[in-house]
Design a protein around this motif. Structure first.
Motif, PDB file in Angstrom:
ATOM      1  N   ILE A  76      -8.617   2.675   5.611  1.00 29.77           N
ATOM      2  CA  ILE A  76      -8.315   2.883   4.364  1.00 29.77           C
ATOM      3  C   ILE A  76      -7.289   4.697   5.488  1.00 29.77           C
ATOM      4  O   ILE A  76      -6.374   5.152   4.975  1.00 29.77           O
ATOM      5  CB  ILE A  76      -9.611   4.696   4.067  1.00 29.77           C
ATOM      6  N   GLU A  77      -7.656   5.072   6.613  1.00 28.31           N
ATOM      7  CA  GLU A  77      -6.898   6.316   7.551  1.00 28.31           C
ATOM      8  C   GLU A  77      -5.346   5.581   7.570  1.00 28.31           C
ATOM      9  O   GLU A  77      -4.436   6.615   7.116  1.00 28.31           O
ATOM     10  CB  GLU A  77      -7.166   6.552   9.396  1.00 28.31           C
ATOM     11  N   LEU A  78      -5.427   4.772   7.390  1.00 32.18           N
ATOM     12  CA  LEU A  78      -3.385   3.743   7.829  1.00 32.18           C
ATOM     13  C   LEU A  78      -3.033   3.300   6.439  1.00 32.18           C
ATOM     14  O   LEU A  78      -2.034   3.537   6.321  1.00 32.18           O
ATOM     15  CB  LEU A  78      -3.585   2.883   8.813  1.00 32.18           C
ATOM     16  N   LYS A  79      -4.069   3.302   5.576  1.00 33.86           N
ATOM     17  CA  LYS A  79      -3.404   3.002   4.055  1.00 33.86           C
ATOM     18  C   LYS A  79      -2.994   1.504   4.116  1.00 33.86           C
ATOM     19  O   LYS A  79      -1.970   1.268   3.573  1.00 33.86           O
ATOM     20  CB  LYS A  79      -2.257   3.619   3.189  1.00 33.86           C
ATOM     21  N   LEU A  80      -4.010   0.997   4.578  1.00 35.02           N
ATOM     22  CA  LEU A  80      -3.681  -0.893   5.063  1.00 35.02           C
ATOM     23  C   LEU A  80      -4.639  -1.600   4.407  1.00 35.02           C
ATOM     24  O   LEU A  80      -5.749  -1.157   4.193  1.00 35.02           O
ATOM     25  CB  LEU A  80      -3.453  -1.550   6.386  1.00 35.02           C
ATOM     26  N   THR A  81      -4.585  -2.644   3.872  1.00 36.53           N
ATOM     27  CA  THR A  81      -5.778  -3.260   2.808  1.00 36.53           C
ATOM     28  C   THR A  81      -7.118  -4.166   4.340  1.00 36.53           C
ATOM     29  O   THR A  81      -6.701  -3.671   5.756  1.00 36.53           O
ATOM     30  CB  THR A  81      -5.285  -5.347   2.549  1.00 36.53           C
ATOM     31  N   THR A  82      -8.276  -3.526   3.588  1.00 30.82           N
ATOM     32  CA  THR A  82      -9.127  -3.848   5.033  1.00 30.82           C
ATOM     33  C   THR A  82      -9.613  -5.285   5.201  1.00 30.82           C
ATOM     34  O   THR A  82      -9.455  -6.271   4.287  1.00 30.82           O
ATOM     35  CB  THR A  82     -10.445  -3.368   3.976  1.00 30.82           C
ATOM     36  N   PRO A  83      -9.281  -6.385   5.896  1.00 32.27           N
ATOM     37  CA  PRO A  83      -9.427  -7.470   6.343  1.00 32.27           C
ATOM     38  C   PRO A  83     -10.758  -8.589   6.277  1.00 32.27           C
ATOM     39  O   PRO A  83     -11.914  -6.803   6.497  1.00 32.27           O
ATOM     40  CB  PRO A  83      -9.041  -7.704   7.517  1.00 32.27           C
ATOM     41  N   GLU A  84     -10.541  -9.935   5.268  1.00 34.36           N
ATOM     42  CA  GLU A  84     -12.324  -9.610   5.336  1.00 34.36           C
ATOM     43  C   GLU A  84     -13.045  -9.591   6.684  1.00 34.36           C
ATOM     44  O   GLU A  84     -14.688 -10.259   7.043  1.00 34.36           O
ATOM     45  CB  GLU A  84     -12.491 -11.239   4.755  1.00 34.36           C
ATOM     46  N   CYS A  85     -11.734 -10.616   7.113  1.00 32.90           N
ATOM     47  CA  CYS A  85     -12.454 -10.450   9.257  1.00 32.90           C
ATOM     48  C   CYS A  85     -11.626 -10.790   9.858  1.00 32.90           C
ATOM     49  O   CYS A  85     -10.087 -10.712   9.252  1.00 32.90           O
ATOM     50  CB  CYS A  85     -13.399 -11.860   9.012  1.00 32.90           C
ATOM     51  N   THR A  86     -11.804 -10.632  11.083  1.00 34.06           N
ATOM     52  CA  THR A  86     -10.448 -10.660  12.155  1.00 34.06           C
ATOM     53  C   THR A  86      -9.434 -11.576  11.820  1.00 34.06           C
ATOM     54  O   THR A  86     -10.114 -12.479  11.665  1.00 34.06           O
ATOM     55  CB  THR A  86     -11.595 -10.332  13.678  1.00 34.06           C
ATOM     56  N   TRP A  87      -8.682 -11.056  12.424  1.00 29.01           N
ATOM     57  CA  TRP A  87      -7.492 -12.259  12.199  1.00 29.01           C
ATOM     58  C   TRP A  87      -6.751 -12.854  13.777  1.00 29.01           C
ATOM     59  O   TRP A  87      -5.505 -12.507  13.657  1.00 29.01           O
ATOM     60  CB  TRP A  87      -6.705 -11.858  11.467  1.00 29.01           C
ATOM     61  N   HIS A  88      -7.479 -12.168  14.329  1.00 26.29           N
ATOM     62  CA  HIS A  88      -6.586 -11.883  16.396  1.00 26.29           C
ATOM     63  C   HIS A  88      -6.497 -13.667  16.373  1.00 26.29           C
ATOM     64  O   HIS A  88      -4.427 -13.538  16.789  1.00 26.29           O
ATOM     65  CB  HIS A  88      -7.611 -11.911  17.479  1.00 26.29           C
ATOM     66  N   GLY A  89      -6.905 -14.762  15.882  1.00 24.91           N
ATOM     67  CA  GLY A  89      -6.047 -15.756  16.713  1.00 24.91           C
ATOM     68  C   GLY A  89      -5.405 -16.666  15.035  1.00 24.91           C
ATOM     69  O   GLY A  89      -4.430 -17.592  15.392  1.00 24.91           O
ATOM     70  N   GLU A  90      -5.177 -15.627  14.088  1.00 30.01           N
ATOM     71  CA  GLU A  90      -4.609 -16.147  12.783  1.00 30.01           C
ATOM     72  C   GLU A  90      -3.771 -15.602  12.327  1.00 30.01           C
ATOM     73  O   GLU A  90      -4.157 -14.565  11.702  1.00 30.01           O
ATOM     74  CB  GLU A  90      -6.238 -16.622  11.853  1.00 30.01           C
ATOM     75  N   ARG A  91      -3.053 -16.253  12.696  1.00 30.50           N
ATOM     76  CA  ARG A  91      -1.234 -15.560  12.518  1.00 30.50           C
ATOM     77  C   ARG A  91      -0.471 -15.751  11.252  1.00 30.50           C
ATOM     78  O   ARG A  91       0.759 -15.974  11.414  1.00 30.50           O
ATOM     79  CB  ARG A  91      -0.402 -16.145  13.394  1.00 30.50           C
ATOM     80  N   ASP A  92      -1.574 -15.810  10.451  1.00 31.14           N
ATOM     81  CA  ASP A  92      -0.703 -16.857   8.651  1.00 31.14           C
ATOM     82  C   ASP A  92       0.267 -15.120   8.082  1.00 31.14           C
ATOM     83  O   ASP A  92       0.681 -15.310   7.612  1.00 31.14           O
ATOM     84  CB  ASP A  92      -0.875 -17.333   8.579  1.00 31.14           C
ATOM     85  N   ARG A  93      -0.375 -14.319   8.498  1.00 28.32           N
ATOM     86  CA  ARG A  93       0.274 -13.043   8.186  1.00 28.32           C
ATOM     87  C   ARG A  93       1.485 -12.235   8.384  1.00 28.32           C
ATOM     88  O   ARG A  93       2.488 -12.373   7.736  1.00 28.32           O
ATOM     89  CB  ARG A  93      -0.933 -11.883   8.140  1.00 28.32           C
ATOM     90  N   ILE A  94       1.076 -12.849  10.049  1.00 28.25           N
ATOM     91  CA  ILE A  94       2.733 -12.663  10.583  1.00 28.25           C
ATOM     92  C   ILE A  94       3.892 -13.753  10.144  1.00 28.25           C
ATOM     93  O   ILE A  94       5.051 -12.982   9.748  1.00 28.25           O
ATOM     94  CB  ILE A  94       3.023 -12.466  11.476  1.00 28.25           C
ATOM     95  N   VAL A  95       3.305 -14.625   9.990  1.00 31.43           N
ATOM     96  CA  VAL A  95       4.094 -15.563  10.257  1.00 31.43           C
ATOM     97  C   VAL A  95       4.473 -15.158   8.205  1.00 31.43           C
ATOM     98  O   VAL A  95       6.020 -15.650   8.188  1.00 31.43           O
ATOM     99  CB  VAL A  95       3.663 -16.748  10.014  1.00 31.43           C
ATOM    100  N   GLU A  96       4.383 -14.804   7.292  1.00 29.64           N
ATOM    101  CA  GLU A  96       4.584 -15.514   6.163  1.00 29.64           C
ATOM    102  C   GLU A  96       5.516 -14.269   5.459  1.00 29.64           C
ATOM    103  O   GLU A  96       6.348 -14.085   4.868  1.00 29.64           O
ATOM    104  CB  GLU A  96       3.050 -14.601   5.094  1.00 29.64           C
TER     105      GLU A  96
END
Length: 451
Positions: free
Chosen positions: A216-236
Motif C-alpha cells: 500500500i505504501e508503494l501503491k503496488l499490488t499485494t502478492p498472495e505469496c512470495t515470488w522470489h523464485g517464480e519470475r513470470d511477472r518479470i518475464v511477462e
C-alpha cells in the motif's frame, strides 16, 4: 551502453530510470516504505520509522557510489552493501532508529521491489509513447485512406491497397500492445517481501500485515505469496515489451523497403546530418529504421536470457535471478528508443504519390490480372477464366505489352465485356475489396475507446 550510441538506440528518460543513481533511489524508497509499513502496525517503533523516512529523503546524496560498486562485486548483489551504507547513514543521526533499517527483509526483497518500481515508472513513459504512436497511426490512416499503392507479398507486387490501410493495420497492432500493457499491470506491478526463504518468519505473526502495508505504501499490488523464485511477472513485462519492439520492427521494415531507390514511395523525415553517407553524397539512408530494426534484432536474444532465468532453484536462485539485472534495463531502453524513433517517422513521413502511381503502372496491368479473372469467372467459370488470363499474362510479358492489349481481342473477353468495362477492371482503385471498411472499423474502435 556507450554514450556515443545511446542517442541512436535509447530514450533518455527511460535510460535515466534505469541508471545506477536511480536504482539506489528506488531501493531507498523500498526501505523507507518497509519502515513506514512496519511502524504503522507497531512491528518497529513509529518514531524509528519516522526518522528512517526523514533520512531517506536525502540519503542518496550520501551514498558512496565507488565504495558500493567495489563491495557489490564481493557481496554478490547490490543490496547487501547498500543496506550497510543506508544503515550507517541513519545511524549517524539516530542510533536507535538504525537498528530497524531493513527489519525482517532480505536482499532480494529490496532489489525486486526496486525493479518493479523502475518498471512501473518506465512502463508509464512507454505507454505514453505507445499511445502517441497509436494516435498518429490513426490520423495517418484517415489521411491516406484513399491513397492507392501496390500491396506486396513475398516482396513482389501483388494487388492494390491504400497507404491508409497500412497505417490502419499498424494502429490495430499498436492498440493490441496498449491492451496487453494495461492487462498485465495488476499482475506484474507487485511488491516483493518474503524474508530469507519467503516465510517472513522473522516477523512472526505480523508477516502478512506487513506485506499488505508495504504494498500500500508503494501503491503496488499485494502478492498472495512470495515470488522470489517464480519470475513470470518479470518475464511477462519483458515479453510485452518484446512484442511492442517486434511490431515496431515490422513497421520500420515496411518503410525502409518503401524507401529503396527503385520504389521511393515514402521517406523518413529529413534533417541536417541525417541519413547521409560518409562517401556517397547522394545517399538518403533510413537511419530511424536501422535503429528500430537493430532493437528488434537484439531484444529476442535478450528475451532468451529472461526465459532461461525462469528455471530457478528452490526458494531463491543462484545466477538466474542475477541475469535479470542486466537484461531488463536494456529491453526497456531499446523499446523506448524504438518508440521514440517510430513516432517521429510515423508523424513526419514524406509520401510520394507519384512514385506510388508509377509503381502501380510498372507491370503493364499484370497486378489487375486477378480482378479480370474474377470478373470473367462469373461468365465462363473460375478455372476457364484462370486459364485465359494466365496465358494472357504470359503473352504480355513475352511481348512486353500491356495485359489489356492481349485480353481485349479475345472472344472470351469480347463476348462479355465492352472496352469501357475492361478499362474499369484495370483501375487499381476499383479492386480494393473491404479496405475502407477495415479502416472504418479501426477508426471506430478508437472512437469507442475515447468515449
Amino acid at each position: 551502453m556507450s554514450q556515443l550510441y545511446a542517442s541512436l538506440f535509447y530514450q533518455p528518460d527511460v535510460t535515466a530510470i534505469f541508471s545506477d543513481r536511480a536504482l539506489l533511489g528506488y531501493m531507498i524508497q523500498a526501505e523507507v516504505a518497509l519502515a513506514k509499513a512496519q511502524g504503522k502496525i507497531n512491528v518497529i517503533p513509529r518514531s524509528a520509522a519516522t526518522i528512517i523516512e526523514q533520512i531517506g529523503q536525502n540519503a542518496l546524496a550520501e551514498i558512496d557510489f565507488d565504495g558500493l560498486a567495489v563491495a557489490t562485486g564481493f557481496a554478490g548483489n547490490i543490496a547487501i552493501p547498500f543496506v550497510k551504507q543506508f544503515t550507517a547513514i541513519v545511524q549517524q543521526q539516530d542510533e536507535e532508529a538504525s537498528r530497524y533499517v531493513h527489519w525482517g527483509a532480505t536482499s532480494q526483497d529490496v532489489i525486486d521491489t526496486a525493479m518493479i518500481l523502475q518498471c512501473r515508472d518506465a512502463l508509464g513513459l512507454i505507454e505514453q509513447q505507445l499511445q502517441s504512436a497509436y494516435q498518429i497511426s490513426l490520423k495517418q490512416a484517415e489521411c491516406y485512406r484513399n491513397q492507392v499503392m501496390i500491396g506486396r507479398t513475398w516482396l513482389q507486387q501483388a494487388l492494390p491497397i491504400t497507404l491508409g490501410h497500412k497505417f490502419a493495420r499498424y494502429a490495430a497492432a499498436l492498440k493490441r500492445d496498449l491492451d496487453r500493457l494495461q492487462a498485465m499491470k495488476t499482475r506484474v506491478l507487485t511488491a516483493q517481501l518474503g524474508g530469507a526463504v519467503g516465510s517472513l518468519a522473522s516477523l512472526q505473526n505480523q508477516g502478512s500485515a506487513v506485506v499488505q502495508a508495504f504494498a500500500i505504501e508503494l501503491k503496488l499490488t499485494t502478492p498472495e505469496c512470495t515470488w522470489h523464485g517464480e519470475r513470470d511477472r518479470i518475464v511477462e513485462i519483458a515479453s510485452v515489451l518484446a512484442i511492442i519492439v517486434g511490431n515496431l520492427g515490422k513497421i520500420a521494415r515496411d518503410w525502409s523497403l518503401l524507401m529503396q531507390t527503385e520504389i521511393a514511395e515514402v521517406f523518413e523525415p529529413t534533417a541536417k546530418g541525417r541519413g547521409g553517407s560518409s562517401t556517397m553524397p547522394h545517399k538518403r539512408n533510413p537511419v530511424a529504421a536501422a535503429s528500430i530494426l537493430a532493437a528488434a534484432n537484439r531484444v529476442p536474444a535478450l528475451m532468451a536470457s529472461v526465459y532461461q532465468s525462469m528455471v530457478q532453484e528452490h526458494e531463491r536462485a543462484l545466477g538466474a535471478w542475477h541475469a535479470e539485472w542486466l537484461v531488463i534495463p536494456e529491453i526497456f531502453q531499446l523499446c523506448a528508443g524504438a518508440l521514440e524513433r517510430a513516432n517521429d517517422v510515423l508523424e513526419n513521413m514524406q509520401v510520394n504519390p507519384e512514385a506510388m502511381q508509377r509503381n502501380l503502372e510498372s507491370t503493364d496491368g499484370l497486378i489487375m490480372a486477378e480482378a479480370v479473372m474474377m470478373a470473367l469467372a462469373s461468365k465462363i467459370g473460375r478455372l476457364n477464366a484462370h486459364h485465359v488470363v494466365e496465358q494472357a499474362c504470359q503473352q504480355a510479358v513475352e511481348q512486353q505489352t500491356h495485359l489489356k492489349n492481349i485480353l481485349s481481342p479475345l472472344d472470351e473477353v469480347k463476348n462479355h465485356f465492352t472496352p469501357s468495362d475492361l478499362d474499369a477492371l484495370f483501375k487499381p482503385e476499383s479492386y480494393l475489396g473491404n479496405i475502407q471498411a477495415q479502416i472504418d472499423a479501426v477508426l471506430q474502435a478508437a472512437q469507442g475507446e475515447s468515449k
